[in-house]
Scaffold this motif. Sequence first.
Motif, short mmCIF file in Angstrom:
data_model
loop_
_atom_site.label_atom_id
_atom_site.label_comp_id
_atom_site.label_asym_id
_atom_site.label_seq_id
_atom_site.Cartn_x
_atom_site.Cartn_y
_atom_site.Cartn_z
N ALA A 192 0.83 -1.20 0.00
CA ALA A 192 0.00 0.00 0.00
C ALA A 192 0.86 1.25 0.00
O ALA A 192 1.96 1.27 0.55
CB ALA A 192 -0.92 -0.01 1.22
N GLY A 193 0.35 2.28 -0.61
CA GLY A 193 1.06 3.56 -0.67
C GLY A 193 0.13 4.61 -1.23
O GLY A 193 -1.05 4.37 -1.46
N PRO A 194 0.64 5.80 -1.49
CA PRO A 194 -0.18 6.86 -2.07
C PRO A 194 -0.81 6.42 -3.38
O PRO A 194 -0.12 5.91 -4.27
CB PRO A 194 0.81 8.01 -2.28
CG PRO A 194 1.92 7.73 -1.31
CD PRO A 194 2.03 6.23 -1.24
N GLY A 195 -2.10 6.59 -3.49
CA GLY A 195 -2.78 6.27 -4.74
C GLY A 195 -3.19 4.82 -4.88
O GLY A 195 -3.82 4.45 -5.88
N THR A 196 -2.84 3.95 -3.94
CA THR A 196 -3.24 2.55 -4.05
C THR A 196 -4.65 2.35 -3.48
O THR A 196 -5.15 3.15 -2.70
CB THR A 196 -2.25 1.62 -3.33
OG1 THR A 196 -2.22 1.95 -1.93
CG2 THR A 196 -0.86 1.75 -3.92
N VAL A 197 -5.28 1.26 -3.90
CA VAL A 197 -6.63 0.93 -3.44
C VAL A 197 -6.69 -0.57 -3.12
O VAL A 197 -5.86 -1.36 -3.59
CB VAL A 197 -7.69 1.26 -4.51
CG1 VAL A 197 -7.72 2.74 -4.83
CG2 VAL A 197 -7.45 0.45 -5.79
N ASP A 198 -7.67 -0.96 -2.29
CA ASP A 198 -7.94 -2.37 -2.08
C ASP A 198 -8.66 -2.89 -3.32
O ASP A 198 -9.62 -2.30 -3.81
CB ASP A 198 -8.83 -2.59 -0.85
CG ASP A 198 -8.09 -2.34 0.45
OD1 ASP A 198 -6.86 -2.57 0.48
OD2 ASP A 198 -8.72 -1.92 1.44
#
Length: 224
Positions: free
Chosen positions: A128-134
């Motif tokens: 996970a990081g900036p701009g990531t989604v599940d």
Amino acid sequence: MGTGLAMVTVMQHSSGFQVSLSWAAGLIVGVALASPATRAAPQTADAPPADIVTGAWQHHKASFTYFGVTTLYSCDGLEGQVGQILRHLGARKDVHVTAHGCPGASYTPSHSASVNADFYTLAPVAGAGPGTVDARWTPVEVTTRRPYFMRNGDCELIQEMKDLITQNFSLRDVDYRAECVPRQYTPDSFSIKGEALTVLQPQSHAALIRPMMGRPMAGRPEAG
């Protein structure tokens, strides 16, 4: 742009409290009788299922030329139908499709047109990081009957879109088939089946990773 011209063909669901107590009693007995090994088992409710991953949006620009013998589309119709197919497979809602090369106005049926698509799809990433989604690997299907906007006459379009779809979407176990017969509508002439990476909706996420704390009593609606 509207999808009304999506295709122009050359042819056309007083004992509730007692039930809940019974279930709770059964649960207590089950826990009491469970083996030490079972009671000592670590809790894994917080561990996401294997089909949930972290995803990131990737930008794509792709083009293809449509040439249909059996089915004619207007440029407006092509833009609408291609956009619907891409969104159904998991593309972000801001898909932008343009078609050109139709004779006369954009609503005039044509055997051929050039199609350009500007869109985002999800790809699995390591963490996970900036701009990531599940995200979740979700079964998808495109056939002559599914989703609702598909018809037998879309076979040539599915055939022409193969590279665009298989090269720009994250797909697993995909079976892509298009067996078009010129000037004939053949039942089940095409299908795309497999798993696509799609955004995990909040309700789906909660249902998958939250431990079951109890069951709703009969006669009471389950929270939506």
